[in-house]
Design a protein around this motif. Structure first.
Motif, PDB file in Angstrom:
ATOM      1  N   MET A 128      61.019  13.141  85.344  1.00 50.09           N
ATOM      2  CA  MET A 128      61.493  12.375  86.369  1.00 50.09           C
ATOM      3  C   MET A 128      61.539  13.335  87.652  1.00 50.09           C
ATOM      4  O   MET A 128      61.931  14.537  87.332  1.00 50.09           O
ATOM      5  N   SER A 129      61.771  12.836  88.831  1.00 49.70           N
ATOM      6  CA  SER A 129      62.076  13.658  89.947  1.00 49.70           C
ATOM      7  C   SER A 129      62.439  12.602  91.265  1.00 49.70           C
ATOM      8  O   SER A 129      62.304  11.578  90.878  1.00 49.70           O
ATOM      9  N   GLY A 130      62.784  13.413  92.109  1.00 53.54           N
ATOM     10  CA  GLY A 130      63.046  12.509  93.606  1.00 53.54           C
ATOM     11  C   GLY A 130      64.781  11.922  93.479  1.00 53.54           C
ATOM     12  O   GLY A 130      65.543  12.585  93.045  1.00 53.54           O
ATOM     13  N   ALA A 131      64.653  10.803  94.096  1.00 55.85           N
ATOM     14  CA  ALA A 131      65.791  10.302  94.438  1.00 55.85           C
ATOM     15  C   ALA A 131      66.657  10.044  93.200  1.00 55.85           C
ATOM     16  O   ALA A 131      66.109   9.971  91.965  1.00 55.85           O
ATOM     17  N   ILE A 132      67.859   9.966  93.192  1.00 57.10           N
ATOM     18  CA  ILE A 132      68.914   9.719  92.116  1.00 57.10           C
ATOM     19  C   ILE A 132      68.346   8.343  91.251  1.00 57.10           C
ATOM     20  O   ILE A 132      68.503   7.374  91.730  1.00 57.10           O
ATOM     21  N   LYS A 133      68.393   8.312  89.973  1.00 59.54           N
ATOM     22  CA  LYS A 133      68.054   7.247  88.876  1.00 59.54           C
ATOM     23  C   LYS A 133      68.540   7.646  87.573  1.00 59.54           C
ATOM     24  O   LYS A 133      68.898   8.765  87.583  1.00 59.54           O
ATOM     25  N   PHE A 134      68.471   6.919  86.478  1.00 64.75           N
ATOM     26  CA  PHE A 134      69.039   7.131  85.234  1.00 64.75           C
ATOM     27  C   PHE A 134      68.466   8.513  84.776  1.00 64.75           C
ATOM     28  O   PHE A 134      67.178   8.805  85.038  1.00 64.75           O
ATOM     29  N   GLY A 135      69.305   9.176  84.371  1.00 69.39           N
ATOM     30  CA  GLY A 135      68.968  10.513  83.710  1.00 69.39           C
ATOM     31  C   GLY A 135      69.180  11.569  84.569  1.00 69.39           C
ATOM     32  O   GLY A 135      69.057  12.853  84.134  1.00 69.39           O
ATOM     33  N   ALA A 136      69.323  11.403  85.729  1.00 64.54           N
ATOM     34  CA  ALA A 136      69.799  12.584  86.904  1.00 64.54           C
ATOM     35  C   ALA A 136      70.913  13.264  86.550  1.00 64.54           C
ATOM     36  O   ALA A 136      72.005  12.827  86.227  1.00 64.54           O
ATOM     37  N   THR A 137      70.918  14.577  86.926  1.00 63.24           N
ATOM     38  CA  THR A 137      72.322  15.524  86.946  1.00 63.24           C
ATOM     39  C   THR A 137      72.447  15.682  88.121  1.00 63.24           C
ATOM     40  O   THR A 137      71.423  16.163  88.946  1.00 63.24           O
ATOM     41  N   ILE A 138      73.433  15.332  88.577  1.00 63.82           N
ATOM     42  CA  ILE A 138      73.809  15.401  90.010  1.00 63.82           C
ATOM     43  C   ILE A 138      75.123  16.180  90.486  1.00 63.82           C
ATOM     44  O   ILE A 138      76.091  16.328  89.530  1.00 63.82           O
ATOM     45  N   HIS A 139      74.934  17.371  91.321  1.00 64.79           N
ATOM     46  CA  HIS A 139      75.916  18.044  91.570  1.00 64.79           C
ATOM     47  C   HIS A 139      76.583  17.871  92.859  1.00 64.79           C
ATOM     48  O   HIS A 139      75.722  17.566  93.830  1.00 64.79           O
ATOM     49  N   LEU A 140      77.805  17.303  92.996  1.00 62.42           N
ATOM     50  CA  LEU A 140      78.306  16.700  94.098  1.00 62.42           C
ATOM     51  C   LEU A 140      79.834  17.385  94.479  1.00 62.42           C
ATOM     52  O   LEU A 140      80.247  18.078  93.780  1.00 62.42           O
ATOM     53  N   VAL A 141      80.219  16.993  95.825  1.00 65.42           N
ATOM     54  CA  VAL A 141      81.469  17.529  96.200  1.00 65.42           C
ATOM     55  C   VAL A 141      82.263  16.459  96.953  1.00 65.42           C
ATOM     56  O   VAL A 141      81.794  15.750  97.541  1.00 65.42           O
ATOM     57  N   ASP A 142      83.639  16.463  96.481  1.00 63.50           N
ATOM     58  CA  ASP A 142      84.382  15.483  97.221  1.00 63.50           C
ATOM     59  C   ASP A 142      84.491  16.032  98.498  1.00 63.50           C
ATOM     60  O   ASP A 142      85.148  16.955  98.547  1.00 63.50           O
ATOM     61  N   GLU A 143      84.344  15.150  99.301  1.00 63.40           N
ATOM     62  CA  GLU A 143      84.597  15.464 100.749  1.00 63.40           C
ATOM     63  C   GLU A 143      85.787  15.632 101.362  1.00 63.40           C
ATOM     64  O   GLU A 143      86.351  16.358 102.510  1.00 63.40           O
ATOM     65  N   ASP A 144      86.830  15.161 100.607  1.00 67.39           N
ATOM     66  CA  ASP A 144      88.232  15.227 100.938  1.00 67.39           C
ATOM     67  C   ASP A 144      88.873  16.139 100.496  1.00 67.39           C
ATOM     68  O   ASP A 144      89.791  17.301 101.012  1.00 67.39           O
ATOM     69  N   THR A 145      88.530  16.598  99.150  1.00 68.44           N
ATOM     70  CA  THR A 145      89.305  17.939  98.419  1.00 68.44           C
ATOM     71  C   THR A 145      88.335  19.000  98.337  1.00 68.44           C
ATOM     72  O   THR A 145      88.936  20.068  97.918  1.00 68.44           O
ATOM     73  N   ASP A 146      87.016  19.103  98.614  1.00 68.52           N
ATOM     74  CA  ASP A 146      86.100  20.170  98.384  1.00 68.52           C
ATOM     75  C   ASP A 146      86.102  20.524  96.954  1.00 68.52           C
ATOM     76  O   ASP A 146      85.431  21.582  96.480  1.00 68.52           O
ATOM     77  N   GLU A 147      86.552  19.612  96.066  1.00 68.38           N
ATOM     78  CA  GLU A 147      86.274  19.737  94.468  1.00 68.38           C
ATOM     79  C   GLU A 147      84.884  19.306  94.069  1.00 68.38           C
ATOM     80  O   GLU A 147      84.299  18.241  94.642  1.00 68.38           O
ATOM     81  N   GLU A 148      84.228  20.304  93.515  1.00 65.17           N
ATOM     82  CA  GLU A 148      82.861  20.157  93.062  1.00 65.17           C
ATOM     83  C   GLU A 148      82.738  19.345  91.650  1.00 65.17           C
ATOM     84  O   GLU A 148      83.409  20.008  90.720  1.00 65.17           O
ATOM     85  N   LYS A 149      81.968  18.586  91.322  1.00 67.12           N
ATOM     86  CA  LYS A 149      81.653  18.184  89.975  1.00 67.12           C
ATOM     87  C   LYS A 149      80.120  17.969  89.601  1.00 67.12           C
ATOM     88  O   LYS A 149      79.528  17.739  90.626  1.00 67.12           O
ATOM     89  N   THR A 150      80.050  17.872  88.412  1.00 65.47           N
ATOM     90  CA  THR A 150      78.384  17.688  88.090  1.00 65.47           C
ATOM     91  C   THR A 150      78.540  16.732  87.049  1.00 65.47           C
ATOM     92  O   THR A 150      79.127  16.527  85.952  1.00 65.47           O
ATOM     93  N   TYR A 151      77.603  15.549  87.286  1.00 61.12           N
ATOM     94  CA  TYR A 151      77.620  14.426  86.209  1.00 61.12           C
ATOM     95  C   TYR A 151      76.178  13.907  85.865  1.00 61.12           C
ATOM     96  O   TYR A 151      75.211  14.549  86.855  1.00 61.12           O
ATOM     97  N   GLN A 152      76.056  13.620  84.730  1.00 62.90           N
ATOM     98  CA  GLN A 152      74.505  13.179  84.424  1.00 62.90           C
ATOM     99  C   GLN A 152      74.639  11.712  84.292  1.00 62.90           C
ATOM    100  O   GLN A 152      75.695  11.181  83.498  1.00 62.90           O
ATOM    101  N   ILE A 153      73.753  10.941  84.882  1.00 59.81           N
ATOM    102  CA  ILE A 153      73.688   9.357  84.660  1.00 59.81           C
ATOM    103  C   ILE A 153      73.167   9.023  83.481  1.00 59.81           C
ATOM    104  O   ILE A 153      72.045   9.086  83.098  1.00 59.81           O
TER     105      ILE A 153
END
Length: 156
Positions: free
Chosen positions: A80-105
């Motif tokens: 797969m590729s492109g926009a977020i969908k099932f199986g995506a691994t997403i690296h994101l940052v909390d805009e309030d705390t600047d805490e970074e997290k990584t999740y796989q759906i």
């Protein structure tokens, strides 16, 4: 019946647990029940009641796993590729705390938030579906509203 999406790793884990329950746990509990019966009066036999309770749990779990496996729709995220969908691994940052997290759906049977496996039915996953890198996501959580920025999307 509705198909249950899951990754190959999630499917293999469920299948392994099912095989273990059937080949190891079931025979062990049958032996334990048999031994407990030999102790006489079943109405006051704690070992017997405990073994029967465990047998009930095992049989319930076997049925649950067999149902999930029979409805499994195994999806390979690496294709797969492109926009977020099932199986995506997403690296994101909390805009309030600047805490970074990584999740796989992932599917609900393999979800494990402590290990970064996010249930596709969770509010955060639902909010991220269809988003692209650089997008901001607003999520209502039990602890209040949260804002995240999507830093990177990968399919591994």
């Amino acid at each position: 019946m509705e198909k249950i999406p899951m990754t190959r790793a999630g499917f293999d884990k469920l299948d392994s647990e099912l095989k273990h329950l059937k080949s190891v746990e079931r025979p062990a509990i049958i032996r334990a029940i048999s031994e407990a019966r030999e102790h006489g009066d079943l109405s006051e036999n704690a070992e017997y009641h405990s073994a029967k309770e465990k047998q009930s749990f095992i049989e319930g779990r076997v049925k649950e796993l067999e149902g999930a496996i029979s409805l499994a729709d195994v999806i390979d995220p690496t294709k797969m590729s492109g926009a977020i969908k099932f199986g995506a691994t997403i690296h994101l940052v909390d805009e309030d705390t600047d805490e970074e997290k990584t999740y796989q759906i992932v599917g609900e049977y393999e979800a494990d938030i402590e290990n970064g496996k996010l249930n596709i039915k969770s509010p955060l996953a639902r909010a991220m579906i269809g988003k692209e890198e650089g997008d901001s996501v607003e999520v209502r959580t039990p602890g209040g509203d949260r804002s995240y920025e999507i830093l990177k999307i990968s399919y591994i």
